[in-house]
Design an enzyme around this catalytic site. Structure first.
Site, mmCIF file in Angstrom:
data_model
loop_
_atom_site.group_PDB
_atom_site.id
_atom_site.type_symbol
_atom_site.label_atom_id
_atom_site.label_comp_id
_atom_site.label_asym_id
_atom_site.label_seq_id
_atom_site.Cartn_x
_atom_site.Cartn_y
_atom_site.Cartn_z
ATOM 1 N N PRO A 11 0.792 -1.228 0.000
ATOM 2 C CA PRO A 11 0.000 0.000 0.000
ATOM 3 C C PRO A 11 0.825 1.280 0.000
ATOM 4 O O PRO A 11 1.848 1.367 0.673
ATOM 5 C CB PRO A 11 -0.830 -0.100 1.293
ATOM 6 C CG PRO A 11 -0.171 -1.147 2.113
ATOM 7 C CD PRO A 11 0.499 -2.076 1.157
ATOM 8 N N ASN A 12 0.347 2.221 -0.773
ATOM 9 C CA ASN A 12 0.895 3.578 -0.905
ATOM 10 C C ASN A 12 2.192 3.649 -1.705
ATOM 11 O O ASN A 12 2.673 4.736 -1.996
ATOM 12 C CB ASN A 12 1.068 4.235 0.478
ATOM 13 C CG ASN A 12 -0.252 4.347 1.201
ATOM 14 O OD1 ASN A 12 -1.196 4.924 0.674
ATOM 15 N ND2 ASN A 12 -0.351 3.775 2.395
ATOM 16 N N ARG A 19 5.068 10.833 -2.675
ATOM 17 C CA ARG A 19 4.695 10.673 -1.266
ATOM 18 C C ARG A 19 5.931 10.866 -0.390
ATOM 19 O O ARG A 19 6.897 10.132 -0.521
ATOM 20 C CB ARG A 19 4.152 9.258 -1.086
ATOM 21 C CG ARG A 19 4.057 8.776 0.322
ATOM 22 C CD ARG A 19 4.041 7.256 0.337
ATOM 23 N NE ARG A 19 3.769 6.767 1.662
ATOM 24 C CZ ARG A 19 4.113 5.575 2.114
ATOM 25 N NH1 ARG A 19 4.728 4.733 1.320
ATOM 26 N NH2 ARG A 19 3.826 5.204 3.323
ATOM 27 N N TYR A 24 11.002 8.715 1.174
ATOM 28 C CA TYR A 24 10.962 7.614 0.194
ATOM 29 C C TYR A 24 11.669 7.960 -1.117
ATOM 30 O O TYR A 24 11.748 7.098 -2.004
ATOM 31 C CB TYR A 24 9.502 7.211 -0.065
ATOM 32 C CG TYR A 24 8.814 6.682 1.182
ATOM 33 C CD1 TYR A 24 9.137 5.424 1.694
ATOM 34 C CD2 TYR A 24 7.870 7.446 1.870
ATOM 35 C CE1 TYR A 24 8.537 4.943 2.847
ATOM 36 C CE2 TYR A 24 7.256 6.972 3.034
ATOM 37 C CZ TYR A 24 7.592 5.719 3.512
ATOM 38 O OH TYR A 24 6.998 5.248 4.661
ATOM 39 N N ASN A 75 8.155 -5.419 -0.727
ATOM 40 C CA ASN A 75 8.034 -4.304 0.204
ATOM 41 C C ASN A 75 6.557 -4.251 0.584
ATOM 42 O O ASN A 75 5.743 -3.747 -0.188
ATOM 43 C CB ASN A 75 8.471 -2.987 -0.435
ATOM 44 C CG ASN A 75 8.390 -1.839 0.572
ATOM 45 O OD1 ASN A 75 7.765 -1.972 1.631
ATOM 46 N ND2 ASN A 75 9.014 -0.721 0.241
ATOM 47 N N ALA A 78 2.956 -0.744 4.879
ATOM 48 C CA ALA A 78 2.453 -0.804 6.256
ATOM 49 C C ALA A 78 2.008 -2.205 6.660
ATOM 50 O O ALA A 78 1.965 -2.521 7.855
ATOM 51 C CB ALA A 78 1.297 0.181 6.416
ATOM 52 N N GLU A 99 12.955 -9.136 1.728
ATOM 53 C CA GLU A 99 12.083 -8.044 2.174
ATOM 54 C C GLU A 99 12.842 -6.725 2.019
ATOM 55 O O GLU A 99 14.009 -6.643 2.412
ATOM 56 C CB GLU A 99 11.744 -8.297 3.649
ATOM 57 C CG GLU A 99 10.909 -7.228 4.309
ATOM 58 C CD GLU A 99 10.672 -7.557 5.802
ATOM 59 O OE1 GLU A 99 11.188 -8.590 6.299
ATOM 60 O OE2 GLU A 99 9.986 -6.760 6.459
ATOM 61 N N HIS A 101 12.659 -2.498 2.616
ATOM 62 C CA HIS A 101 12.055 -1.248 3.089
ATOM 63 C C HIS A 101 12.933 -0.121 2.577
ATOM 64 O O HIS A 101 14.166 -0.152 2.783
ATOM 65 C CB HIS A 101 11.984 -1.192 4.615
ATOM 66 C CG HIS A 101 11.232 -2.344 5.193
ATOM 67 N ND1 HIS A 101 9.868 -2.411 5.160
ATOM 68 C CD2 HIS A 101 11.664 -3.491 5.758
ATOM 69 C CE1 HIS A 101 9.485 -3.548 5.706
ATOM 70 N NE2 HIS A 101 10.552 -4.221 6.063
ATOM 71 N N ARG A 108 12.748 4.882 12.766
ATOM 72 C CA ARG A 108 11.465 5.598 12.705
ATOM 73 C C ARG A 108 10.604 5.235 13.921
ATOM 74 O O ARG A 108 11.122 4.756 14.918
ATOM 75 C CB ARG A 108 10.785 5.283 11.361
ATOM 76 C CG ARG A 108 11.642 5.719 10.158
ATOM 77 C CD ARG A 108 10.964 5.446 8.843
ATOM 78 N NE ARG A 108 9.747 6.237 8.709
ATOM 79 C CZ ARG A 108 8.836 6.050 7.753
ATOM 80 N NH1 ARG A 108 9.028 5.110 6.843
ATOM 81 N NH2 ARG A 108 7.754 6.801 7.692
HETATM 82 C C1 DHK Z 1 7.017 1.685 3.386
HETATM 83 C C2 DHK Z 1 5.844 2.031 3.999
HETATM 84 O O1 DHK Z 1 4.785 2.361 3.267
HETATM 85 C C3 DHK Z 1 5.729 2.087 5.458
HETATM 86 O O2 DHK Z 1 4.423 1.791 5.900
HETATM 87 C C4 DHK Z 1 6.734 1.208 6.159
HETATM 88 C C5 DHK Z 1 8.172 1.157 4.136
HETATM 89 C C6 DHK Z 1 8.125 1.458 5.605
HETATM 90 C C7 DHK Z 1 9.478 1.529 3.460
HETATM 91 O O3 DHK Z 1 10.381 2.060 4.097
HETATM 92 O O4 DHK Z 1 9.608 1.244 2.261
HETATM 93 O O5 DHK Z 1 6.694 1.432 7.538
#
Ligand code: DHK
Length: 145
Positions: A11-12, A19, A24, A75, A78, A99, A101, A108
């Site tokens: 998600p996102n 974002r 990111y 990835n 959340a 995995e 991130h 964080r």
């Molecule tokens: C991405 C997200 O959307 C967060 O919810 C995670 C992760 C971290 C990232 O660092 O890629 O907490």
């Protein structure tokens, strides 16, 4: 035939580049997927990329990877911190799981420090920005020989 790597983003992550770029980065998901496909080709691998904001859709794609993929880069966004369903699906996958991130989740908020997926992952990359996806591919190439 090139071994397939399923590249999953949760998600996102469709909003990458727009974002919170201070966290990111500025690369879009399309940039990440294109760079991953290019490196995969160099490494003799191929990428099947998928992003969803929905937990069940990610579970479905992990299940599908049982049939066609040697490895998964995920990835979970959340869902890393909440999803037993994604962990269970990955536990039913026999290949390599890495995995990723983008941010350093350990620097964080406390709720980001635990990831269910890490219990299954063969490797975890955090805090390397979007380069983390490419590092994951290199690790997969090593593990798959
Ligand atoms: C991405 C997200 O959307 C967060 O919810 C995670 C992760 C971290 C990232 O660092 O890629 O907490």
């Amino acid at each position: 035939m090139a071994k397939r790597v399923t590249l999953l983003n949760g998600p996102n992550l469709n909003l990458l580049g727009r974002r919170q770029p201070e966290i990111y980065g500025h690369e879009t998901l399309a940039d990440v997927e294109a760079a991953s496909a290019a490196l995969a080709a160099e490494l003799g691998l191929e990428i099947a990329a998928f992003q969803s904001n929905h937990e069940g859709a990610l579970v479905d794609r992990i299940q599908a990877a049982r049939e066609d993929s040697a490895a998964i880069i995920i990835n979970p966004g959340a869902y890393s911190h909440t999803s037993v369903a994604i962990l269970d699906a990955l536990n039913a996958f026999d290949g390599v799981v890495i995995e990723v991130h983008i941010s350093n989740i350990h620097r964080r908020e406390a709720f980001r420090h635990h990831s269910y997926v890490s219990q299954r992952a063969d490797g975890v990359i955090a805090g390397c920005g979007t380069e983390g996806y490419l590092l994951a591919l290199r690790r997969i190439a090593t593990l798959l020989g």
